[in-house]
Design a protein around this motif. Structure first.
Motif, PDB file in Angstrom:
ATOM      1  N   LEU A 479     -26.485  36.665   9.406  1.00  0.00           N
ATOM      2  CA  LEU A 479     -27.263  35.441   9.249  1.00  0.00           C
ATOM      3  C   LEU A 479     -27.202  34.661  10.559  1.00  0.00           C
ATOM      4  CD1 LEU A 479     -25.724  34.558   5.795  1.00  0.00           C
ATOM      5  CD2 LEU A 479     -28.069  35.351   6.143  1.00  0.00           C
ATOM      6  N   LEU A 480     -28.371  34.299  11.086  1.00  0.00           N
ATOM      7  CA  LEU A 480     -28.448  33.595  12.365  1.00  0.00           C
ATOM      8  C   LEU A 480     -28.618  32.092  12.135  1.00  0.00           C
ATOM      9  CD1 LEU A 480     -30.752  35.943  14.492  1.00  0.00           C
ATOM     10  CD2 LEU A 480     -28.270  36.019  14.170  1.00  0.00           C
ATOM     11  N   PHE A 481     -27.797  31.311  12.838  1.00  0.00           N
ATOM     12  CA  PHE A 481     -27.849  29.852  12.749  1.00  0.00           C
ATOM     13  C   PHE A 481     -27.969  29.254  14.149  1.00  0.00           C
ATOM     14  CE2 PHE A 481     -25.432  31.213   9.053  1.00  0.00           C
ATOM     15  CZ  PHE A 481     -25.884  30.398   8.020  1.00  0.00           C
ATOM     16  N   ALA A 482     -28.682  28.154  14.247  1.00  0.00           N
ATOM     17  CA  ALA A 482     -28.715  27.359  15.480  1.00  0.00           C
ATOM     18  C   ALA A 482     -28.459  25.917  15.091  1.00  0.00           C
ATOM     19  CB  ALA A 482     -30.058  27.489  16.179  1.00  0.00           C
ATOM     20  N   ILE A 483     -27.381  25.352  15.631  1.00  0.00           N
ATOM     21  CA  ILE A 483     -27.042  23.958  15.316  1.00  0.00           C
ATOM     22  C   ILE A 483     -27.152  23.138  16.591  1.00  0.00           C
ATOM     23  CG2 ILE A 483     -25.351  22.396  14.308  1.00  0.00           C
ATOM     24  CD1 ILE A 483     -23.991  24.768  13.013  1.00  0.00           C
ATOM     25  N   PRO A 500     -38.391  33.392  13.317  1.00  0.00           N
ATOM     26  CA  PRO A 500     -38.180  33.749  11.914  1.00  0.00           C
ATOM     27  C   PRO A 500     -36.730  34.131  11.646  1.00  0.00           C
ATOM     28  CG  PRO A 500     -40.141  34.835  12.805  1.00  0.00           C
ATOM     29  CD  PRO A 500     -39.427  34.208  13.965  1.00  0.00           C
ATOM     30  N   ASP A 501     -36.240  33.735  10.491  1.00  0.00           N
ATOM     31  CA  ASP A 501     -34.883  34.055  10.026  1.00  0.00           C
ATOM     32  C   ASP A 501     -33.785  33.315  10.782  1.00  0.00           C
ATOM     33  OD1 ASP A 501     -35.995  35.937   8.223  1.00  0.00           O
ATOM     34  OD2 ASP A 501     -36.043  37.445   9.818  1.00  0.00           O
ATOM     35  N   LEU A 502     -34.164  32.400  11.658  1.00  0.00           N
ATOM     36  CA  LEU A 502     -33.162  31.562  12.328  1.00  0.00           C
ATOM     37  C   LEU A 502     -33.084  30.231  11.591  1.00  0.00           C
ATOM     38  CD1 LEU A 502     -31.208  30.995  14.695  1.00  0.00           C
ATOM     39  CD2 LEU A 502     -33.183  30.145  15.983  1.00  0.00           C
ATOM     40  N   ALA A 503     -31.931  29.931  11.032  1.00  0.00           N
ATOM     41  CA  ALA A 503     -31.733  28.666  10.314  1.00  0.00           C
ATOM     42  C   ALA A 503     -31.334  27.600  11.317  1.00  0.00           C
ATOM     43  CB  ALA A 503     -30.662  28.826   9.244  1.00  0.00           C
ATOM     44  N   MET A 504     -32.220  26.622  11.531  1.00  0.00           N
ATOM     45  CA  MET A 504     -31.992  25.573  12.519  1.00  0.00           C
ATOM     46  C   MET A 504     -31.641  24.267  11.829  1.00  0.00           C
ATOM     47  SD  MET A 504     -35.157  26.460  15.105  1.00  0.00           S
ATOM     48  CE  MET A 504     -36.271  26.938  13.771  1.00  0.00           C
ATOM     49  N   ALA A 505     -30.710  23.527  12.414  1.00  0.00           N
ATOM     50  CA  ALA A 505     -30.284  22.269  11.808  1.00  0.00           C
ATOM     51  C   ALA A 505     -29.669  21.370  12.862  1.00  0.00           C
ATOM     52  CB  ALA A 505     -29.260  22.523  10.694  1.00  0.00           C
ATOM     53  N   VAL A 506     -29.744  20.066  12.623  1.00  0.00           N
ATOM     54  CA  VAL A 506     -28.928  19.136  13.401  1.00  0.00           C
ATOM     55  C   VAL A 506     -27.550  19.088  12.751  1.00  0.00           C
ATOM     56  CG1 VAL A 506     -30.838  17.756  14.274  1.00  0.00           C
ATOM     57  CG2 VAL A 506     -29.829  17.170  12.067  1.00  0.00           C
ATOM     58  N   TRP A 507     -26.569  18.623  13.509  1.00  0.00           N
ATOM     59  CA  TRP A 507     -25.187  18.679  13.039  1.00  0.00           C
ATOM     60  C   TRP A 507     -24.969  17.994  11.686  1.00  0.00           C
ATOM     61  CZ3 TRP A 507     -21.074  21.497  13.867  1.00  0.00           C
ATOM     62  CH2 TRP A 507     -19.841  21.054  13.396  1.00  0.00           C
ATOM     63  N   LEU A 522     -21.731  33.054  -2.424  1.00  0.00           N
ATOM     64  CA  LEU A 522     -22.592  33.423  -1.297  1.00  0.00           C
ATOM     65  C   LEU A 522     -22.801  32.200  -0.399  1.00  0.00           C
ATOM     66  CD1 LEU A 522     -25.248  35.464  -3.335  1.00  0.00           C
ATOM     67  CD2 LEU A 522     -23.417  36.421  -1.914  1.00  0.00           C
ATOM     68  N   SER A 523     -21.722  31.622   0.063  1.00  0.00           N
ATOM     69  CA  SER A 523     -21.816  30.328   0.742  1.00  0.00           C
ATOM     70  C   SER A 523     -22.682  30.387   2.001  1.00  0.00           C
ATOM     71  CB  SER A 523     -20.414  29.811   1.086  1.00  0.00           C
ATOM     72  OG  SER A 523     -19.730  30.739   1.923  1.00  0.00           O
ATOM     73  N   LEU A 524     -22.465  31.353   2.887  1.00  0.00           N
ATOM     74  CA  LEU A 524     -23.257  31.427   4.111  1.00  0.00           C
ATOM     75  C   LEU A 524     -24.734  31.651   3.803  1.00  0.00           C
ATOM     76  CD1 LEU A 524     -20.909  33.499   6.451  1.00  0.00           C
ATOM     77  CD2 LEU A 524     -21.649  31.139   6.820  1.00  0.00           C
ATOM     78  N   ARG A 525     -25.008  32.505   2.827  1.00  0.00           N
ATOM     79  CA  ARG A 525     -26.411  32.771   2.464  1.00  0.00           C
ATOM     80  C   ARG A 525     -27.078  31.531   1.872  1.00  0.00           C
ATOM     81  NH1 ARG A 525     -28.314  37.852   2.756  1.00  0.00           N
ATOM     82  NH2 ARG A 525     -26.761  39.452   3.277  1.00  0.00           N
ATOM     83  N   GLU A 526     -26.336  30.800   1.059  1.00  0.00           N
ATOM     84  CA  GLU A 526     -26.915  29.594   0.458  1.00  0.00           C
ATOM     85  C   GLU A 526     -27.206  28.540   1.519  1.00  0.00           C
ATOM     86  OE1 GLU A 526     -25.022  27.903  -2.902  1.00  0.00           O
ATOM     87  OE2 GLU A 526     -24.938  29.782  -4.046  1.00  0.00           O
ATOM     88  N   ILE A 527     -26.288  28.366   2.447  1.00  0.00           N
ATOM     89  CA  ILE A 527     -26.527  27.404   3.524  1.00  0.00           C
ATOM     90  C   ILE A 527     -27.725  27.829   4.353  1.00  0.00           C
ATOM     91  CG2 ILE A 527     -25.563  26.397   5.630  1.00  0.00           C
ATOM     92  CD1 ILE A 527     -22.779  26.810   4.346  1.00  0.00           C
ATOM     93  N   HIS A 528     -27.800  29.118   4.683  1.00  0.00           N
ATOM     94  CA  HIS A 528     -28.902  29.651   5.489  1.00  0.00           C
ATOM     95  C   HIS A 528     -30.240  29.409   4.800  1.00  0.00           C
ATOM     96  CE1 HIS A 528     -31.399  32.780   7.450  1.00  0.00           C
ATOM     97  NE2 HIS A 528     -30.619  32.580   8.499  1.00  0.00           N
ATOM     98  N   ALA A 529     -30.325  29.746   3.511  1.00  0.00           N
ATOM     99  CA  ALA A 529     -31.577  29.571   2.770  1.00  0.00           C
ATOM    100  C   ALA A 529     -31.960  28.096   2.670  1.00  0.00           C
ATOM    101  CB  ALA A 529     -31.435  30.177   1.370  1.00  0.00           C
ATOM    102  N   ARG A 530     -30.968  27.241   2.463  1.00  0.00           N
ATOM    103  CA  ARG A 530     -31.237  25.805   2.350  1.00  0.00           C
ATOM    104  C   ARG A 530     -31.814  25.263   3.661  1.00  0.00           C
ATOM    105  NH1 ARG A 530     -28.435  21.157  -0.403  1.00  0.00           N
ATOM    106  NH2 ARG A 530     -27.345  22.743  -1.623  1.00  0.00           N
ATOM    107  N   LEU A 531     -31.239  25.655   4.788  1.00  0.00           N
ATOM    108  CA  LEU A 531     -31.699  25.144   6.073  1.00  0.00           C
ATOM    109  C   LEU A 531     -33.093  25.666   6.429  1.00  0.00           C
ATOM    110  CD1 LEU A 531     -28.403  25.350   8.169  1.00  0.00           C
ATOM    111  CD2 LEU A 531     -29.368  23.377   6.974  1.00  0.00           C
ATOM    112  N   ILE A 532     -33.355  26.926   6.096  1.00  0.00           N
ATOM    113  CA  ILE A 532     -34.700  27.478   6.325  1.00  0.00           C
ATOM    114  C   ILE A 532     -35.728  26.671   5.536  1.00  0.00           C
ATOM    115  CG2 ILE A 532     -36.206  29.447   5.853  1.00  0.00           C
ATOM    116  CD1 ILE A 532     -34.529  30.073   8.205  1.00  0.00           C
ATOM    117  N   GLU A 533     -35.403  26.350   4.296  1.00  0.00           N
ATOM    118  CA  GLU A 533     -36.321  25.585   3.443  1.00  0.00           C
ATOM    119  C   GLU A 533     -36.504  24.161   3.955  1.00  0.00           C
ATOM    120  OE1 GLU A 533     -36.724  24.104  -1.232  1.00  0.00           O
ATOM    121  OE2 GLU A 533     -35.012  25.304  -0.591  1.00  0.00           O
TER     122      GLU A 533
END
Length: 568
Positions: A479-483, A500-507, A522-533
C-alpha cells in the motif's frame, strides 16, 4: 517621529482588534472581510511607518483615541485592498479564480477545483474534533496516559494516548480571581493604562498555557529542537519564545481583568507595552532557565528591527513578530502576535538574517516525521524499517522510501513518502509552484516504486525489509502512502496529481484516519481506502460575498470568503 507615532497606533489597533473585538465595523460576513483586509495591510503599514528611535531610553507616549485607532485601522485596510487585488490577479492568472468584466463592474468567482484548498485547511479542526470524541467513540481503543504508553510500550491490548498539556497542574480555573488583587489603573497623563504586581501562581498558570501553545506552534512551524539557527538551537528559540508568550498572555489577562474592575482603563492603549530590552532579557533568562548570551542571541532573531521591517513591503503573508526592537534600547511587545504562530514569524526573520538557515531548519524534519508516524503503529503487531529504504536498479538508486510499516497480522506493508515543505505563505505564485513540485515528486515516486515492484516482485521486499521467514513474515500486499505536512490536495491550486493507488493526506488527516480506523484486522488497508476516498472530497462551505469599491471600479467577490457549515 510622526511616522513612528502612527506606527505605534497601528500596533495598538492590531492588538486591540486582534484580541478583543472581531472587527471595527459591521457584523457577520463584513466582520471577517474587514478583519482580513486589516491583516493583509499590516505588513505594508509596518514597512512604511516603523522607524528607529534615536534617543536612548525614550518612548513618545501618545493617548490612543477612537479617532486615532479608526485612522490606523483604515490605513491598514486600504493597504489590505492593494494586497487583495494582487492576490486576485495572481489567482486569476493561474486559473484559481475566474474574473469577468462589464464596464467598471468586476465579478470574481472561485474556479471549479479551488475549494479543495479548504479541505486541507480544515483537517486540523477535524482532528481536534476526533480527539474530543475519542473517549466516547467505539473505535476499539482503550485510553491510556501518555506516561504509561511511553513507559510500557509492550502493554497487551489496543491503546491510544493523547498528550496532556505540559505542567497541567499549574493551570488555575480561578485565574481571574487571583489576578484581581494584583491590578490597578495607571494614569499616565496621556490615557489610563494598567499596572499590576507579580504572583507565582499567576506566572505559573500563564507559563503552563504558553508551553502548551509553544509545543504545538513549534511543530506547526517545523522547528526541530536540535536545529541550529546560528549559535542557538531550535530548543533555545522555543524556550525563550515560550517565556515571552507567557508574559504576553499574562499581560492580556491582567488588562482584561482590570477593565472589568476599572471603567476608566483604556484597553486599546494598555495592550501594547514597551520597556528596556536589557531588563526584559534578564527576566526571560530567569523564566526560561537559559544563559544570558543565549537569550540575547534569541532576541536578535525574535525582535524585528526597522531595517528588517522594510522587507515586509514585499512579503505577502501577515507577519507579526513577538517583539519589535525600537533601536534605542527599548522593546515593543505586540500581544497580537499570539493571534498567529509567532515561531513561523521567527523562522522567517532568521532566514532574512541568514538565508542558509532554511536548510538547517529543515534537515531533521524527515526523521522527526518518521518517528511520529511509527509511534502510531506501536506494539508487537508492527515492524518499522529504520531510516529510509533505497530501491536500486542496475547498481544505481532508483528512489527511496521514507518510512515502512509492516503488519505481521496481515502481511500488508505500507510504503510512505514523507513531505514537509513550508506552506506558511499566502503568496499565490509560491503556493502553486510548491503544489506543482509536490505533485510531480509524488507522481514520479509512485511510478518508480511500482515499476521496481513489477520488475522484482513483491517477494523482493522481504529481503529489503529483513523479514524472517521462520517467523512467517512475508509481504502479501503493498500500500502506497504520501503524507505532506500541510498540503496534499494540489488540485486546489490548479495542479492535479495523477497517481492511482497512492493514498495522499496532510498530516492531521492521516492522524485522524489512523485514530478513527481503530485497531482493526486490516488497519493499513482501511486507512488507505479512507484516504483515497477523502482525497476528492471538499467541505460544504457557505459563500460570504462582498462588494468593494476601489479606484472607480466595483469588485463583486462572490466566494473568496467562505464559512463552513459549522460556522454558519
Amino acid at each position: 517621529m510622526d511616522r513612528f507615532v502612527l506606527f505605534i497606533e497601528v500596533v495598538r489597533a492590531m492588538d486591540y482588534w486582534g484580541t478583543h473585538v472581531p472587527a471595527p465595523i459591521g457584523d457577520g460576513a463584513t466582520v471577517a472581510q474587514s478583519f482580513d483586509l486589516m491583516y493583509w495591510g499590516w505588513n505594508r503599514a509596518v514597512a512604511e511607518l516603523f522607524e528607529p528611535l534615536d534617543q536612548p531610553g525614550a518612548f513618545p507616549l501618545m493617548e490612543s483615541t477612537q479617532k486615532s485607532r479608526e485612522f490606523a485601522t483604515g490605513l491598514m485596510q486600504e493597504f489590505g485592498k492593494v494586497s487583495l487585488l494582487r492576490r486576485l490577479a495572481d489567482m486569476s492568472e493561474r486559473g484559481i479564480m475566474e474574473v469577468t468584466r462589464k464596464g467598471d463592474e468586476f465579478q470574481v468567482r472561485m474556479g471549479r477545483d479551488a475549494r479543495a484548498q479548504f479541505a486541507d485547511a480544515a483537517e486540523l479542526d477535524r482532528l481536534k474534533a476526533a480527539e474530543a470524541r475519542m473517549p466516547l467513540s467505539s473505535a476499539g481503543w482503550t485510553m491510556a496516559s501518555m506516561r504509561d504508553a511511553l513507559q510500557f510500550p509492550g502493554m497487551p491490548g489496543n491503546y491510544i494516548a493523547i498528550a496532556d498539556a505540559p505542567v497541567k497542574r499549574w493551570l488555575r480555573p480561578d485565574i481571574e480571581e487571583l489576578i484581581k488583587p494584583l491590578v490597578r489603573p495607571l494614569d499616565t497623563g496621556r490615557g489610563v493604562m494598567v499596572a499590576y504586581d507579580a504572583s507565582i501562581e499567576v506566572d505559573q498558570h500563564y507559563l503552563a498555557e504558553a508551553l502548551a501553545l509553544a509545543t504545538r506552534w513549534r511543530e506547526d512551524s517545523g522547528i526541530h529542537p536540535k536545529a541550529m539557527l546560528g549559535s542557538i538551537t531550535g530548543a533555545d528559540i522555543v524556550g525563550v519564545g515560550a517565556a515571552l508568550i507567557s508574559l504576553h498572555s499574562k499581560h492580556f489577562g491582567c488588562v482584561s481583568v482590570a477593565k472589568k474592575l476599572f471603567s476608566q482603563v483604556s484597553v486599546a492603549q494598555s495592550l501594547t507595552i514597551w520597556g528596556p530590552r536589557a531588563a526584559l532579557e534578564a527576566s526571560i533568562s530567569i523564566l526560561s532557565d537559559r544563559p544570558a548570551p543565549i537569550v540575547h542571541a534569541a532576541f536578535n532573531t525574535l525582535a524585528m528591527t526597522s531595517e528588517q521591517a522594510k522587507r515586509l513591503a514585499d512579503h505577502s503573508t501577515p507577519l507579526i513578530p513577538l517583539l519589535f526592537d525600537l533601536g534605542n534600547g527599548f522593546i515593543l511587545r505586540p500581544v497580537s502576535c499570539l493571534t498567529r504562530n509567532p515561531f513561523t514569524a521567527a523562522k522567517t526573520q532568521h532566514q532574512w538574517l541568514d538565508p542558509r538557515s532554511e536548510h538547517a531548519v529543515a534537515v531533521d524534519r524527515e526523521d522527526w516525521m518518521r518517528t511520529h508516524l511509527y509511534a502510531m503503529f506501536g506494539g508487537m503487531r508492527y515492524i518499522h524499517f529504520p531510516g529510509s529504504l533505497k530501491l536500486r536498479r542496475g547498481g544505481s538508486i532508483l528512489t527511496d522510501i521514507d518510512a515502512v510499516v509492516y503488519d505481521r497480522l496481515t502481511g500488508d506493508v505500507g510504503l510512505f513518502q514523507l513531505k514537509w515543505q513550508d506552506y506558511s505563505t499566502n503568496d499565490v505564485r509560491q503556493l502553486q509552484s510548491k503544489a506543482a513540485n509536490l505533485s510531480a515528486e509524488l507522481v514520479d515516486w509512485s511510478a518508480k516504486v511500482k515499476s521496481w515492484i513489477e520488475e522484482n516482485g513483491i517477494s523482493a521486499l522481504d529481503k529489503s525489509l529483513r523479514l524472517k521467514r521462520k517467523r512467517r513474515e512475508a509481504v502479501r500486499g503493498i500500500l502506497l502512502f504520501a503524507i505532506s505536512r500541510s498540503l496534499a490536495r494540489t488540485q486546489g491550486y490548479g495542479i492535479k496529481t495523477e497517481a492511482p493507488d497512492l493514498a495522499m493526506a496532510v498530516w492531521p488527516q492521516f492522524v485522524r484516519a489512523r485514530m478513527e480506523s481503530g485497531p482493526s484486522a486490516l488497519s493499513l488497508r482501511e486507512i488507505h481506502a479512507r484516504l483515497i476516498e477523502e482525497h476528492g472530497q471538499v467541505p460544504n462551505v457557505q459563500p460570504m460575498p462582498a462588494s468593494l469599491r476601489i479606484a472607480g471600479a466595483t469588485l463583486h467577490i462572490h466566494d473568496f470568503w467562505n464559512r463552513t457549515d459549522d460556522e454558519a
